[in-house]
Scaffold this motif. Sequence first.
Motif, PDB file in Angstrom:
ATOM      1  N   GLU A 240       2.382  -1.444  -3.054  1.00 48.48           N
ATOM      2  CA  GLU A 240       3.214  -0.241  -3.005  1.00 48.48           C
ATOM      3  C   GLU A 240       2.353   1.011  -2.851  1.00 48.48           C
ATOM      4  O   GLU A 240       2.861   2.092  -2.576  1.00 48.48           O
ATOM      5  N   SER A 241       1.049   0.846  -3.046  1.00 48.52           N
ATOM      6  CA  SER A 241       0.114   1.967  -2.930  1.00 48.52           C
ATOM      7  C   SER A 241      -0.586   1.929  -1.573  1.00 48.52           C
ATOM      8  O   SER A 241      -1.124   0.895  -1.170  1.00 48.52           O
ATOM      9  N   LYS A 242      -0.587   3.050  -0.888  1.00 53.97           N
ATOM     10  CA  LYS A 242      -1.252   3.146   0.418  1.00 53.97           C
ATOM     11  C   LYS A 242      -2.741   2.835   0.294  1.00 53.97           C
ATOM     12  O   LYS A 242      -3.298   2.061   1.087  1.00 53.97           O
ATOM     13  N   GLU A 243      -3.384   3.428  -0.709  1.00 51.30           N
ATOM     14  CA  GLU A 243      -4.828   3.245  -0.872  1.00 51.30           C
ATOM     15  C   GLU A 243      -5.173   1.799  -1.202  1.00 51.30           C
ATOM     16  O   GLU A 243      -6.121   1.227  -0.646  1.00 51.30           O
ATOM     17  N   LEU A 244      -4.397   1.200  -2.099  1.00 48.82           N
ATOM     18  CA  LEU A 244      -4.696  -0.174  -2.499  1.00 48.82           C
ATOM     19  C   LEU A 244      -4.362  -1.165  -1.388  1.00 48.82           C
ATOM     20  O   LEU A 244      -5.033  -2.190  -1.240  1.00 48.82           O
ATOM     21  N   THR A 245      -3.342  -0.855  -0.597  1.00 43.60           N
ATOM     22  CA  THR A 245      -3.033  -1.709   0.554  1.00 43.60           C
ATOM     23  C   THR A 245      -4.203  -1.696   1.530  1.00 43.60           C
ATOM     24  O   THR A 245      -4.617  -2.741   2.051  1.00 43.60           O
ATOM     25  N   GLY A 246      -4.745  -0.505   1.763  1.00 40.74           N
ATOM     26  CA  GLY A 246      -5.903  -0.396   2.649  1.00 40.74           C
ATOM     27  C   GLY A 246      -7.085  -1.198   2.141  1.00 40.74           C
ATOM     28  O   GLY A 246      -7.789  -1.860   2.915  1.00 40.74           O
ATOM     29  N   PHE A 247      -7.289  -1.166   0.824  1.00 37.98           N
ATOM     30  CA  PHE A 247      -8.391  -1.926   0.232  1.00 37.98           C
ATOM     31  C   PHE A 247      -8.155  -3.430   0.369  1.00 37.98           C
ATOM     32  O   PHE A 247      -9.055  -4.188   0.759  1.00 37.98           O
ATOM     33  N   LEU A 248      -6.943  -3.869   0.058  1.00 36.26           N
ATOM     34  CA  LEU A 248      -6.627  -5.298   0.096  1.00 36.26           C
ATOM     35  C   LEU A 248      -6.645  -5.858   1.515  1.00 36.26           C
ATOM     36  O   LEU A 248      -6.894  -7.052   1.712  1.00 36.26           O
TER      37      LEU A 248
END
Length: 324
Positions: A240-248
């Motif tokens: 649900e987080s843009k930053e964490l999606t990018g990391f994953l």
Amino acid sequence: MAEANSLSLFGENHQNHDSTWTVHGIRPQSLLCIACIAENFDNREELVIKKKYFLGELLGLLSCSSRNEIWELLVDDEEVLEHLLRTIFNLLALSDDNVTTVANEILVLLCNQLKSDDLVYLLIQEIIAKIESGCGYQQSLPYLSLIGQLLQTIPALAPTLAQHGDSLLDYLVSGLASSSEDVKTSIVFLLARLLGPLHENDIYPQLSMQIAHAILPILSSAQSLQLQTNAIGLLRRLLESKELTGFLMRPDTQPSISSVIKKILLSRNEVLQISCVQCISQVVVQDSLQAGDSGPSHTQALLDEDVAEFLFEALSTTNDLMLR
């Protein structure tokens, strides 16, 4: 009277207790003394089997909807109530699953029925004190279970823990490296409940990143269905987080999110598959929110890893929720 006494729960010190605390039990003609029960729980020399019996009687009494006088007694004497709460909480240190399960039921019941923020705060402080005293992860399972049950029944507790439970959050995140699947199952469940408040307040971005770093290896190696279920739920929250999606979605992440998704889609467990499809949908949503950005397309990355083929195979189902 002799028959009533034979059915009654009194301790050796019963004669010193105010008669107010002697109430009718859940069985006909039985009596029990709340003060005696608290003393039993507090007595380390008392047999565990007797504590277990007293716990069952107390739970039955508190669960009886027609026994309002019990709740009135507890509300009217905060000192006794707090003492009872502490003695029950201390039973969580016993290495008996039956005892800790019933003790947690009673603690959650007390907090919910009395709707007391003070009681909830007291329990959280007691749990944090246990953790800070060096309680091992295996020994902490009853306490983690208690937090989980409180979060389920008192959703408003999550933001408070996210804002003020620094040591608890650090403890939980560190526990993701535990070798015990039971420990990881409990911790992942709690973090999924707390992750929303963490994002909303943006207080612990570093902790969120640590969680994201750990979740894919956990999903890749998880053996138990419960851990898989909790972990895929946590992954969905992370996405649900843009930053964490990018990391994953980084191509150098190992194991890759694509390999984890494909493994779950092949599991043939529809609950896991549905959660997995929701994760894929979340990635697509993040891409749509970034339309026009020059960054990489996460959806395209999934397509390049043949996730679509695995998804098509999983869609050979009659489950309406998955087909949506």
